[in-house]
Design a protein around this motif. Structure first.
Motif, PDB file in Angstrom:
ATOM      1  N   SER A   1       0.829  -1.203   0.000  1.00  0.00           N
ATOM      2  CA  SER A   1       0.000   0.000   0.000  1.00  0.00           C
ATOM      3  C   SER A   1       0.869   1.260   0.000  1.00  0.00           C
ATOM      4  O   SER A   1       1.798   1.371   0.816  1.00  0.00           O
ATOM      5  CB  SER A   1      -0.897   0.034   1.241  1.00  0.00           C
ATOM      6  N   PRO A   2       0.578   2.209  -0.899  1.00  0.00           N
ATOM      7  CA  PRO A   2       1.329   3.465  -0.886  1.00  0.00           C
ATOM      8  C   PRO A   2       1.329   4.159   0.472  1.00  0.00           C
ATOM      9  O   PRO A   2       2.287   4.854   0.822  1.00  0.00           O
ATOM     10  CB  PRO A   2       0.623   4.302  -1.957  1.00  0.00           C
ATOM     11  N   SER A   3       0.275   3.957   1.248  1.00  0.00           N
ATOM     12  CA  SER A   3       0.213   4.596   2.560  1.00  0.00           C
ATOM     13  C   SER A   3       1.309   4.107   3.504  1.00  0.00           C
ATOM     14  O   SER A   3       1.592   4.754   4.524  1.00  0.00           O
ATOM     15  CB  SER A   3      -1.162   4.370   3.203  1.00  0.00           C
TER      16      SER A   3
ATOM     17  N   ASP B   1       3.837   6.642   3.368  1.00  0.00           N
ATOM     18  CA  ASP B   1       3.280   7.890   3.901  1.00  0.00           C
ATOM     19  C   ASP B   1       3.225   7.856   5.432  1.00  0.00           C
ATOM     20  O   ASP B   1       3.467   8.875   6.091  1.00  0.00           O
ATOM     21  CB  ASP B   1       1.894   8.160   3.324  1.00  0.00           C
ATOM     22  N   LEU B   2       2.907   6.706   6.002  1.00  0.00           N
ATOM     23  CA  LEU B   2       2.918   6.585   7.461  1.00  0.00           C
ATOM     24  C   LEU B   2       4.295   6.946   8.017  1.00  0.00           C
ATOM     25  O   LEU B   2       4.417   7.687   8.998  1.00  0.00           O
ATOM     26  CB  LEU B   2       2.560   5.153   7.881  1.00  0.00           C
TER      27      LEU B   2
ATOM     28  N   ASN C   1       8.668  14.409  13.661  1.00  0.00           N
ATOM     29  CA  ASN C   1       9.862  14.422  14.515  1.00  0.00           C
ATOM     30  C   ASN C   1      10.988  15.276  13.942  1.00  0.00           C
ATOM     31  O   ASN C   1      12.125  15.213  14.411  1.00  0.00           O
ATOM     32  CB  ASN C   1      10.355  12.988  14.722  1.00  0.00           C
ATOM     33  N   HIS C   2      10.662  16.062  12.919  1.00  0.00           N
ATOM     34  CA  HIS C   2      11.581  17.042  12.331  1.00  0.00           C
ATOM     35  C   HIS C   2      12.835  16.405  11.736  1.00  0.00           C
ATOM     36  O   HIS C   2      13.925  16.992  11.765  1.00  0.00           O
ATOM     37  CB  HIS C   2      11.975  18.095  13.378  1.00  0.00           C
ATOM     38  N   ILE C   3      12.678  15.195  11.192  1.00  0.00           N
ATOM     39  CA  ILE C   3      13.766  14.554  10.464  1.00  0.00           C
ATOM     40  C   ILE C   3      13.685  14.994   9.010  1.00  0.00           C
ATOM     41  O   ILE C   3      12.623  14.862   8.390  1.00  0.00           O
ATOM     42  CB  ILE C   3      13.674  13.009  10.551  1.00  0.00           C
ATOM     43  N   PRO C   4      14.757  15.547   8.449  1.00  0.00           N
ATOM     44  CA  PRO C   4      14.708  15.971   7.040  1.00  0.00           C
ATOM     45  C   PRO C   4      14.235  14.824   6.150  1.00  0.00           C
ATOM     46  O   PRO C   4      14.832  13.744   6.144  1.00  0.00           O
ATOM     47  CB  PRO C   4      16.162  16.352   6.739  1.00  0.00           C
ATOM     48  N   SER C   5      13.160  15.056   5.434  1.00  0.00           N
ATOM     49  CA  SER C   5      12.582  13.979   4.627  1.00  0.00           C
ATOM     50  C   SER C   5      11.710  14.561   3.528  1.00  0.00           C
ATOM     51  O   SER C   5      11.170  15.658   3.654  1.00  0.00           O
ATOM     52  CB  SER C   5      11.762  13.021   5.499  1.00  0.00           C
ATOM     53  N   LYS C   6      11.583  13.783   2.446  1.00  0.00           N
ATOM     54  CA  LYS C   6      10.723  14.173   1.336  1.00  0.00           C
ATOM     55  C   LYS C   6      10.132  12.920   0.732  1.00  0.00           C
ATOM     56  O   LYS C   6      10.780  11.863   0.694  1.00  0.00           O
ATOM     57  CB  LYS C   6      11.514  14.945   0.285  1.00  0.00           C
ATOM     58  N   ARG C   7       8.893  13.010   0.270  1.00  0.00           N
ATOM     59  CA  ARG C   7       8.220  11.857  -0.325  1.00  0.00           C
ATOM     60  C   ARG C   7       7.668  12.235  -1.691  1.00  0.00           C
ATOM     61  O   ARG C   7       7.066  13.291  -1.865  1.00  0.00           O
ATOM     62  CB  ARG C   7       7.083  11.364   0.580  1.00  0.00           C
ATOM     63  N   TYR C   8       7.884  11.326  -2.653  1.00  0.00           N
ATOM     64  CA  TYR C   8       7.340  11.473  -3.998  1.00  0.00           C
ATOM     65  C   TYR C   8       6.379  10.331  -4.280  1.00  0.00           C
ATOM     66  O   TYR C   8       6.650   9.175  -3.927  1.00  0.00           O
ATOM     67  CB  TYR C   8       8.448  11.414  -5.056  1.00  0.00           C
ATOM     68  N   LEU C   9       5.285  10.648  -4.956  1.00  0.00           N
ATOM     69  CA  LEU C   9       4.415   9.644  -5.550  1.00  0.00           C
ATOM     70  C   LEU C   9       4.717   9.610  -7.048  1.00  0.00           C
ATOM     71  O   LEU C   9       4.628  10.637  -7.726  1.00  0.00           O
ATOM     72  CB  LEU C   9       2.946   9.978  -5.309  1.00  0.00           C
TER      73      LEU C   9
END
Length: 334
Positions: free
Chosen positions: A283-285, A288-289, A297-305
Motif C-alpha cells: 500500500s502506498p500509505s 506515507d505513514l 519528529n523534524h527529520i529531514p525527509s521528502k516523499r514522492y508519488l
C-alpha cells in the motif's frame, strides 16, 4: 643471451611506461595516408562524462548462522568507480518479499549511482523462513560496518555512506535510517566502527507490518492477516521450528519492534521516500505513514508519488526517478 633478454625487457618496459607520452605524438593513419582511393574515416569527439567502473563480485562481508547451517557467507557485489580521491559509498538492499534477496537486482540504478561517483555495494541478507527479524537488519548493519572497516581497500570515505533499497529492501533501508546513530542492531564483526548512514532512500518499502494491505480490498487485508503471509514469517518465524503461531496481528509487540517508526530519534538519517500510485503489492500509505512520522519528529525527509508506477518495474529505471535519487544523495554525501 641473458644480458640481451634483460635489455629487451627493459626496453619493452620503458616503451609501456612511456605509452601515454608517446600516444600524444601519434601520427594517425600515416601508414595509409598515400593509399590510392583512400576513404577518409569520420572523427568522433567524445567528452568524458562518466568514470571507469570496475565490479568486484562476491565479497564476503560476514559469516552467520542460518537454520540448518552453522556458518553461511553473506556476500556483496561492489561497483567501484576509478578515482584518485576517496568516494562516498551507497549500500543497495534488494527486495524479495522477505523470502529472497538476490543481489543481482537493481543494476540500472546501481550503475547510475556509480557513474555519478559512488561506490555501490549490493548485498544479500538472510530471509524468512530460515531467519526472522532482526537478523536481516543485523546483516544490513554488518555490511555497512564492513565497508567502513575496509574503506581504504575499496577507496571509500567512511564518513559518507548512504543506503537505498526497494520493497523489503526499502523497509530495511528505512530501518537502517531510523536506527542510525544507535547500536541496537549492531552484532557480529567490525564493531569498532559504526553502522551510521548519512542518507537513506526508501523505494516503495513497508513500515507498519500490520497495515500492509490498508489501501486495498477487504479480501487483501484478510490475506495479510494469515499466518502464511510473509510479514508474519518475518516477525514470528515458523511455528514448526519454535516461532510464534498466528498472523502478524498475533504478535503486536513483535510487529512494533519491527517497525521503523518505532526507532525515529534525533539521530535518524535524512530520508527520501518514493512510492508508485499503481502499486498493488505494498500500500502506498506505508511510505506515507513513515513520512508523516519523520516530519512530525523534524527529520529531514521528502516523499514522492510516482504516477503510474507499480511495485518495481520500468518506471523505477527512468532517468527522472534515478536523478531524484542521485540528487538526494548528492545533497548529503557530496
Amino acid at each position: 643471451m641473458k644480458k640481451k633478454m634483460m635489455m629487451a625487457l627493459a626496453l619493452a618496459g620503458s616503451l609501456w611506461l612511456g605509452g601515454t607520452a608517446m600516444a600524444m605524438d601519434v601520427n594517425v593513419d600515416s601508414a595509409t595516408k598515400g593509399m590510392p582511393g583512400k576513404v577518409e574515416s569520420t572523427l568522433l569527439s567524445v567528452p568524458v562524462k562518466t568514470p571507469l567502473i570496475n565490479q568486484i563480485s562476491d565479497v564476503v562481508y560476514e559469516q552467520v548462522p542460518m537454520r540448518g547451517y552453522p556458518n553461511v557467507a553473506m556476500k556483496m557485489d561492489i561497483l567501484q568507480p576509478k578515482s584518485k580521491e576517496k568516494l562516498p559509498a551507497i549500500v543497495y538492499v534488494t527486495g524479495g518479499g522477505f523470502i529472497n534477496a538476490n543481489k543481482d537486482n537493481g543494476i540500472q540504478l546501481r550503475m547510475h549511482l556509480a557513474e555519478a561517483g559512488y561506490v555501490v555495494a549490493s548485498i544479500q541478507y538472510r530471509v524468512a523462513p530460515t531467519a526472522k527479524f532482526p537478523q536481516p537488519l543485523e546483516d544490513v548493519k554488518s555490511s555497512i560496518r564492513y565497508l567502513k572497516a575496509h574503506a581504504d581497500q575499496f577507496n571509500i570515505d567512511p564518513d559518507r555512506v548512504g543506503i537505498v533499497g526497494g520493497s523489503a529492501g526499502g523497509y530495511l533501508t528505512a530501518m537502517a535510517g531510523t536506527t542510525s546513530g544507535t547500536t541496537t542492531f549492531d552484532k557480529g564483526d567490525n564493531l569498532n566502527v559504526n553502522s551510521n548512514v548519512k542518507a537513506a532512500v526508501d523505494l516503495y518499502g513497508l513500515s507498519d507490518l500490520t497495515r500492509i494491505g490498508d489501501d486495498y480490498s477487504d479480501a487483501v487485508k484478510e490475506a495479510h492477516k494469515s499466518a502464511g503471509a510473509t510479514e508474519a514469517l518475518w516477525v514470528n518465524g515458523s511455528p514448526v521450528f519454535g516461532g510464534k503461531d498466528g498472523g502478524i496481528l498475533a504478535n503486536p509487540d513483535g510487529a512494533s519492534k519491527a517497525n521503523p517508526i518505532t526507532y525515529i530519534s534525533k539521530t535518524s538519517a535524512p530520508m527520501l521516500l518514493m512510492h508508485g500510485t499503481a502499486d498493488t503489492v505494498v500500500s502506498p500509505s506505508q511510505t506515507d505513514l513513515l513520512f508523516q512520522a519523520l516530519q512530525k519528529n523534524h527529520i529531514p525527509s521528502k516523499r514522492y508519488l510516482v504516477e503510474g508506477a507499480a511495485h518495481g518495474g520500468i518506471y523505477w529505471n527512468q532517468e527522472e526517478v534515478m536523478d531524484v535519487i542521485t540528487k538526494f544523495f548528492d545533497s548529503y554525501l557530496k
